[in-house]
Design an enzyme around this catalytic site. Structure first.
Site, PDB file in Angstrom:
ATOM      1  N   CYS A  66     -30.040  30.261  61.662  1.00  0.00           N
ATOM      2  CA  CYS A  66     -30.003  28.798  61.665  1.00  0.00           C
ATOM      3  C   CYS A  66     -28.590  28.242  61.501  1.00  0.00           C
ATOM      4  O   CYS A  66     -28.406  27.062  61.282  1.00  0.00           O
ATOM      5  CB  CYS A  66     -30.918  28.232  60.588  1.00  0.00           C
ATOM      6  N   HIS A 112     -14.698  17.807  60.375  1.00  0.00           N
ATOM      7  CA  HIS A 112     -15.987  17.287  59.911  1.00  0.00           C
ATOM      8  C   HIS A 112     -16.628  16.392  60.972  1.00  0.00           C
ATOM      9  O   HIS A 112     -17.788  16.567  61.342  1.00  0.00           O
ATOM     10  CB  HIS A 112     -15.777  16.510  58.608  1.00  0.00           C
TER      11      HIS A 112
HETATM   12  C1  PEP Z   1     -25.167  28.387  57.266  1.00  0.00           C
HETATM   13  O1  PEP Z   1     -24.442  28.676  56.329  1.00  0.00           O
HETATM   14  O2  PEP Z   1     -25.080  28.916  58.368  1.00  0.00           O
HETATM   15  C2  PEP Z   1     -26.167  27.342  57.114  1.00  0.00           C
HETATM   16  C3  PEP Z   1     -27.080  27.124  58.042  1.00  0.00           C
HETATM   17  O3  PEP Z   1     -26.064  26.551  56.020  1.00  0.00           O
HETATM   18  P1  PEP Z   1     -25.018  25.326  55.907  1.00  0.00           P
HETATM   19  O4  PEP Z   1     -24.398  25.136  57.236  1.00  0.00           O
HETATM   20  O5  PEP Z   1     -25.833  24.179  55.452  1.00  0.00           O
HETATM   21  O6  PEP Z   1     -24.091  25.851  54.867  1.00  0.00           O
END
Ligand code: PEP
Ligand code: MG
Length: 885
Positions: free
Chosen positions: A840, A463
């Site tokens: 993303c 984390h």
């Molecule tokens: C992902 O799952 O790649 C994402 C961008 O969402 P998170 O990291 O917030 O789960």
């Protein structure tokens, strides 16, 4: 037909070329090329990497016709150099060196002065008219051969050498006389007899064993480890270069040196390097004598330019020829024998990130490179070092412990041992270093307030590491050298150092170092050469690069780094703030719709204000805002104290808080009641968030800000889910527009982060104006492993020969790439160019993955602010390598 195992070079001709590095290794290919360029290179030959492969495929034996070709190679050298191998009058000595495709510095073996024995040494003494030099070469040969080829304990020889110096009262090796060296050789031979490792007198036998030793070193433990760390395949093999020896140790008109065609630290266009008079190559590296500078400077040491002006001029010619030829900075090794220059090696030189940028830009100005070529010269990941402040390289540092280099950059702060203190001290204007055994999501605000983070536990994907990298906060994680005691607020190291609360600590996140005290830092320049390079980058790339950001600080940083919008604002992060978390918790614990609505009404103004900030900072650029995603219990308090505080805040009993928390517990929360499921079961959350987003957009629009709000639905697995949530969004929008009498354009799209969503992308695309691929969840759900687990079992698996995805490995290598490619094709089949496709997840900032996304036909990538310049460069590099029509 027999195979060609040996490629010769010398006297301006060569059978190989620079582009044959797979077969000849880097060194062999460049030795050939230097001949073709017309540089003075001692004659030699290269035994190919295919022989290495054969050697290991055939029980460590050679092809039957190899020695025949080696003999012909030696003949070739003899003809050019006018000396004869194993000759009693004018003996040829050779060096035997490794040379893999990519350089593996110090990992493999070398034998110099091969061909010497009790007879040839006398001939060498005679032909060189220098007995001391001959016996010095002989004792070096015996040491090296015994060590590298026979596996003798080198210390036995070193001690004997040291003892002789001591007995004779000498300080340095050069004080040893010819007679001393003769005696030393006898002592070395006695050691060989005593330990049963006697070197062969027959030069041909020496050569055969020498070549075998180099091949053998390909499988040495350190070489295997180096390959593992650097992802170099074991089946590439190494080549062996056999080359006539030239002697930098044959008198005061001789020398040896290492130089760079430009300064590898700063990139400045000046000749940079060091040399030693009357020495062999290993003396420069070993650092026993202080080398002198190549070019005149104010060090007070005599430069080569002054001591051997003619040779210096020759070297300047070499430098110019090589730079023109390779169009890159060269790292060169040379030897001067009785005033004659010989080039022994050239290769593209390693450089710092700052030097890489400066050289790339200046070489375009000099007409050596095109902009496209210049862009390929800077490693995208290397840029990371330029984006964070660094510890002043000139400052003294006392490293008290080391851990994993979890997040690069330098940080200096006063030690605090919990997140609340970090925030409190920071709000008082102090710089703090957050020190934790490990971190959890509740520490986010504290991590954000801290200059840097140190944790005793956790890997590169823990984390602390992931969040710190995302924030651009330097972090050293998983340090086995430290013990943290929360009670006494101290950090103790195994070396005995103690850090108390308030003490200054520094870290170097790129090296994983924890340092006592406040080390001064130097910050980076975004202008100058860097700015020029990035301008070219933006002209060339076709992918749009956005940032993942939800705080004003991150959004501003992202814009400074050239982000072209926000590709992901994780709204849940906006609730972790201590002033909001209690209202969020109240909403979560509410046991009916009314209760939830009441709490949501308190949250709405916060959210709206946050979005106003984001829209203003991103004026003119798109902002993708994601509806709340994580399982709700992640927000709930754990300690008795926090539970009691919450109960008081919402006017309920501690029992109530505990019961409701218990009821919200899930077997597997990461795959449970989260993502769009929250919006489907609790549409009022979606209503509040839509209102906050669109009323913020309306307010900004009225104020003249150009807004492009994009509302994003997380964790969908079907079109139906998007349709349900989209209906809530659209209805909320319409009622808001009716109330205010104003409208604003917005779009609705979804995250693609479950394998099911990827497979059904054609259907889901019907209801969406954009997709953002969430490669974090997609990787984990495809591989069936959580991010942290992947990190933990990675090495275990690799040791067993199973390739397991690193969460930071390119998606192309994960098998996840297949799903993504398929989903892109499906989405385009449904909507063509009318759907915007972005990424993303963390891979949106990973250069290899970015190349893959570019090739797939994505429109954008989005990554944490500090990776934006890296992603821009990687996108431009992909565009140069794979132009889109
Ligand atoms: C992902 O799952 O790649 C994402 C961008 O969402 P998170 O990291 O917030 O789960
Ligand atoms: Mg996700």
């Amino acid at each position: 037909m027999s195979n060609k195992w040996v490629y010769t070079f010398g006297n301006g001709a060569a059978e190989g070329r620079a582009d044959m590095r797979n077969l000849l290794g880097g060194k062999g290919a460049n030795l050939a090329e230097m001949n073709l360029v017309g540089l003075p290179v001692p004659a030699g030959f290269t035994v190919t990497t295919e022989v290495c492969t054969y050697y290991y495929d055939n029980n460590q034996t050679y092809p039957a016709d190899l020695m025949e070709q080696v003999e012909a190679g030696i003949k070739h050298i003899e003809n050019i150099m006018g000396k004869k191998f194993a000759d009693m009058d004018n003996p040829l000595l050779v060096s035997v060196r490794s040379g893999a495709r990519v350089s593996m510095p110090g990992m493999m073996d070398t034998v110099l002065n091969l061909g010497l024995n009790d007879e040839t040494v006398k001939a060498l003494a005679k032909s060189s008219n220098n007995e001391r030099f001959a016996y010095d070469s002989y004792r070096r040969f015996i040491m090296m051969f015994s060590d590298v080829v026979l596996g003798a304990d080198i210390d036995l020889f070193e001690h004997t050498l040291e003892k002789m110096k001591e007995d004779k009262g000498y300080k340095v090796d050069t004080e040893l006389t010819a007679d001393d060296l003769k005696e030393l050789v006898e002592q070395f031979k006695e050691i060989g007899v005593k330990i049963g490792k006697v070197f062969p007198q027959d030069p041909w036998e020496q050569l055969k064993l020498g070549i075998g030793a180099v091949f053998g070193s390909w499988m040495s433990k350190k070489a295997i480890t180096y390959r593992k760390i650097n992802n170099i395949p074991g089946d590439w093999g190494t080549a062996v270069n056999v080359q006539a020896m030239v002697f930098g140790n044959s008198g005061d008109d001789s020398a040896t040196g290492v130089c760079f065609s430009r300064d590898p630290a700063t990139g400045e266009n000046k000749y940079y390097g060091e040399y030693l008079i009357n020495a062999q190559g290993e003396d420069v590296v070993a650092g026993i004598r202080t080398p002198q500078p190549m070019s005149k400077d104010d060090s007070g040491r005599v430069s080569l330019e002054e001591s051997m002006p003619e040779v210096y001029k020759d070297l300047c010619d070499v430098r110019e020829k090589l730079e023109k030829h390779y169009k890159d900075m060269q790292d060169m090794e040379f030897t001067i024998e009785h005033g004659k220059l010989w080039m022994l090696q050239c290769r593209n030189g390693k450089r710092t990130a700052a030097a890489a940028v400066r050289m790339a830009v200046e070489m375009v100005d000099e007409g050596l490179l095109t902009k496209e070529e210049a862009i390929l010269r800077v490693g995208a990941d290397q840029l990371n070092h330029l984006l964070h402040p660094m510890l002043d390289p000139k400052a003294d540092k006392k490293v008290i412990a080391t851990g994993l280099p979890a997040s690069p950059g330098a940080a200096v702060g006063q030690a605090v041992f919990n997140a609340e203190d970090a925030e409190k001290w920071a709000s008082e204007g102090k710089k703090v270093m957050l020190i934790r055994v490990e971190t959890s999501p509740e520490d986010i605000a504290g991590m954000n307030a801290a200059q840097g983070v140190i944790t005793a536990r956790g890997g590169m994907t823990s984390h602390a590491a992931v969040v710190a990298r995302g924030m651009g906060t330097p972090c050293v994680s998983g340090s086995p050298d430290i013990k943290i005691d929360y009670e006494s607020k101290t950090l103790k190291t195994t070396s005995g150092a103690v850090i108390h609360e308030g003490d200054w600590v520094s870290i170097d996140g790129a090296r994983g170092e924890i340092i006592e005290g406040a080390v001064p830092t130097v910050s980076v320049e975004m202008t100058g050469n860097f700015g020029t390079l990035m301008k070219w980058v933006d002209e060339i790339k076709t992918l749009t690069v956005k940032a993942n950001a939800e705080t004003p600080k991150d959004a501003k940083q992202a814009r400074e780094f050239g982000a072209e919008g926000i590709g992901l604002a994780r709204t849940e992060h906006m609730f972790f703030d201590p002033s909001r978390i209690q209202d969020m918790r109240e909403m979560i614990l509410a046991d009916d719709v009314e209760g939830r609505r009441a709490a949501l009404a308190k949250l709405l103004p916060y959210q709206k204000a946050d979005f106003v900030e984001l829209f203003k900072i991103m004026d003119g650029l798109p902002v993708t805002i994601r509806l709340i995603d994580p399982p709700l219990h992640e927000f709930l308090p754990h300690t008795e104290e926090d539970i009691a505080a919450l109960a008081a805040h919402i006017g309920k009993s501690v029992e109530f808080v505990k019961q409701r928390s218990e009821a919200l517990k899930e077997q597997n929360p990461m795959l449970g009641h989260r993502g769009c499921r929250l919006a489907i079961t609790y549409p009022e959350i979606c209503e509040m968030q839509t209102r906050a987003i669109l009323s913020a957009a309306l307010e900004c629009k009225n104020a003249g800000v150009i807004v492009h709000p994009e509302i994003e639905v997380p964790l969908v697995g079907s079109k139906k889910e998007v349709d349900i949530v989209k209906a809530v969004i659209d209805a909320t929008a319409e009622s808001l527009f009716a109330e205010t009498g104003a409208r604003v354009d917005y779009t609705v799209g979804s995250m693609i982060e479950l394998p099911r969503a990827a497979l059904l992308a054609n259907e889901i695309a019907e209801s969406c104006e954009f997709f953002e691929f969430g490669t974090n969840d997609l990787t984990q759900t495809t591989l069936g492993m959580s991010r942290d687990d992947t990190g933990k079992i990675l090495d275990e698996y690799r040791a067993r020969g199973v390739y397991v995805a690193d969460p930071f490995a390119s998606v192309d290598q994960l098998g996840v790439g297949l799903l993504i490619k398929d989903a892109v094709a499906k989405a385009r089949a449904t909507k063509g160019d009318k759907i915007h496709l972005g990424v993303c997840g963390e891979h949106g900032g990973d250069p290899d993955s970015i190349e893959f996304f570019h090739k797939c036909g994505f429109n954008s990538v989005s990554c944490s602010p500090f990776r934006v310049p890296i992603a821009r460069l990687a996108a431009a590099q992909a565009a140069v390598k794979f132009p889109r029509n």
